[in-house]
Motif scaffolding. Structure first.
Motif, PDB file in Angstrom:
ATOM      1  N   UNK A  96      48.250  30.442  22.217  1.00 36.51           N
ATOM      2  CA  UNK A  96      47.496  30.613  23.466  1.00 36.51           C
ATOM      3  C   UNK A  96      46.701  29.351  23.779  1.00 36.51           C
ATOM      4  N   UNK A  97      46.090  28.760  22.741  1.00 37.41           N
ATOM      5  CA  UNK A  97      45.307  27.539  22.968  1.00 37.41           C
ATOM      6  C   UNK A  97      46.198  26.380  23.398  1.00 37.41           C
ATOM      7  N   UNK A  98      47.358  26.247  22.779  1.00 38.12           N
ATOM      8  CA  UNK A  98      48.260  25.146  23.140  1.00 38.12           C
ATOM      9  C   UNK A  98      48.795  25.311  24.553  1.00 38.12           C
ATOM     10  N   UNK A  99      49.086  26.535  24.946  1.00 34.91           N
ATOM     11  CA  UNK A  99      49.560  26.751  26.319  1.00 34.91           C
ATOM     12  C   UNK A  99      48.481  26.448  27.348  1.00 34.91           C
ATOM     13  N   UNK A 155      29.382  33.572  22.772  1.00 34.37           N
ATOM     14  CA  UNK A 155      28.577  34.427  21.900  1.00 34.37           C
ATOM     15  C   UNK A 155      29.433  35.165  20.866  1.00 34.37           C
ATOM     16  N   UNK A 156      30.707  35.364  21.182  1.00 36.82           N
ATOM     17  CA  UNK A 156      31.587  36.115  20.283  1.00 36.82           C
ATOM     18  C   UNK A 156      32.274  35.195  19.274  1.00 36.82           C
ATOM     19  N   UNK A 157      32.285  33.909  19.528  1.00 36.83           N
ATOM     20  CA  UNK A 157      33.024  32.985  18.670  1.00 36.83           C
ATOM     21  C   UNK A 157      32.483  32.970  17.249  1.00 36.83           C
ATOM     22  N   UNK A 158      31.162  32.998  17.099  1.00 39.10           N
ATOM     23  CA  UNK A 158      30.587  32.999  15.745  1.00 39.10           C
ATOM     24  C   UNK A 158      30.922  34.298  15.015  1.00 39.10           C
ATOM     25  N   UNK A 159      30.889  35.420  15.742  1.00 42.17           N
ATOM     26  CA  UNK A 159      31.279  36.686  15.114  1.00 42.17           C
ATOM     27  C   UNK A 159      32.760  36.675  14.736  1.00 42.17           C
ATOM     28  N   UNK A 160      33.599  36.034  15.559  1.00 42.10           N
ATOM     29  CA  UNK A 160      35.018  35.919  15.238  1.00 42.10           C
ATOM     30  C   UNK A 160      35.225  35.071  13.986  1.00 42.10           C
ATOM     31  N   UNK A 171      34.905  25.113  16.177  1.00 45.56           N
ATOM     32  CA  UNK A 171      36.313  24.918  16.533  1.00 45.56           C
ATOM     33  C   UNK A 171      36.861  26.144  17.272  1.00 45.56           C
ATOM     34  N   UNK A 172      36.431  27.331  16.878  1.00 47.99           N
ATOM     35  CA  UNK A 172      36.856  28.533  17.602  1.00 47.99           C
ATOM     36  C   UNK A 172      36.272  28.539  19.013  1.00 47.99           C
ATOM     37  N   UNK A 173      35.046  28.074  19.123  1.00 44.09           N
ATOM     38  CA  UNK A 173      34.435  27.986  20.462  1.00 44.09           C
ATOM     39  C   UNK A 173      35.179  26.995  21.336  1.00 44.09           C
ATOM     40  N   UNK A 174      35.603  25.846  20.753  1.00 46.33           N
ATOM     41  CA  UNK A 174      36.325  24.835  21.522  1.00 46.33           C
ATOM     42  C   UNK A 174      37.694  25.316  21.984  1.00 46.33           C
ATOM     43  N   UNK A 189      40.441  20.215  16.964  1.00 37.42           N
ATOM     44  CA  UNK A 189      40.792  19.957  15.561  1.00 37.42           C
ATOM     45  C   UNK A 189      40.902  21.270  14.771  1.00 37.42           C
ATOM     46  N   UNK A 190      41.874  21.290  13.874  1.00 39.81           N
ATOM     47  CA  UNK A 190      42.097  22.477  13.047  1.00 39.81           C
ATOM     48  C   UNK A 190      41.092  22.501  11.907  1.00 39.81           C
ATOM     49  N   UNK A 191      40.300  23.558  11.827  1.00 45.39           N
ATOM     50  CA  UNK A 191      39.330  23.719  10.756  1.00 45.39           C
ATOM     51  C   UNK A 191      39.742  24.852   9.812  1.00 45.39           C
TER      52      UNK A 191
END
Length: 197
Positions: free
Chosen positions: A92-95, A46-51, A36-39, A101-103
């Protein structure tokens, strides 16, 4: 005021506990959260999993800090910062037109929207209120203790009518006769020396 701070701690502890349990209950749940962070495209792939791992570490830190009363203000401050970071990411994502989907609490098909922003802001306000109350209580207690110490301390004891209280083994201080006060005519009693033989 203590009950207000305690209620804020309990509320945020429950929210962060549910959010953490929904993300780490299985590998699939954690993978869905990372996806979901990647999406949302807030970070490189590559940073999304670390985030995602950083979010979980932050939630664990908040839970551990909220339990002891001494570190509870730090836990409330950390919760506020984490919630504001989540809110900024959602905005930021909505803009950018990305409504993944919210996880936040695990598996959910509800896309991100303004309701999530309002929810996070309410929770952040709760944490800020609890932090303000907990940081104000020690100062108020210190001020009241200092006032009591100043009034009834060892160096400021007063007897009736504002006169210094007599301490055991010490005579009262001599007060000169003021206007309208007759000087005492009583002679001091002289004790005869005891017999030495």
């Amino acid at each position: 005021m203590t009950y207000v701070a305690f209620a804020c701690r309990i509320l945020l502890f429950g929210v962060f506990l549910l959010a953490l349990a929904g993300k780490v209950r299985s590998r699939t749940a954690f993978a869905s959260f990372a996806r979901s962070i990647t999406d949302l495209r807030l970070f490189p792939r590559k940073v999304s999993r670390a985030a995602a791992a950083a979010v979980i570490a932050g939630e664990v830190a908040v839970l551990l800090l909220l339990v002891p009363p001494r570190t509870a203000p730090l836990g409330l401050a950390a919760a506020v910062l984490l919630l504001l970071a989540f809110t900024a990411g959602i905005v930021v994502a909505l803009r950018g037109g990305r409504r993944a989907p919210c996880r936040c609490f695990g598996a959910s098909a509800t896309p991100l929207g303004p309701l999530h922003v309002v929810r996070n802001l309410i929770l952040a306000g709760t944490g800020a209120a609890g932090f303000a109350v907990m940081t104000a209580l020690p100062a108020a207690g210190w001020y009241s203790r200092r006032r009591r110490r100043g009034r009834g301390g060892r160096g400021d004891r007063r007897g009736p009518a504002g006169r210094p209280a007599r301490r055991p083994g010490r005579p009262l201080p001599h007060r000169p006769a003021g206007p309208g006060r007759r000087p005492s005519t009583r002679r001091p009693q002289v004790r005869s020396p005891s017999c030495l033989f």
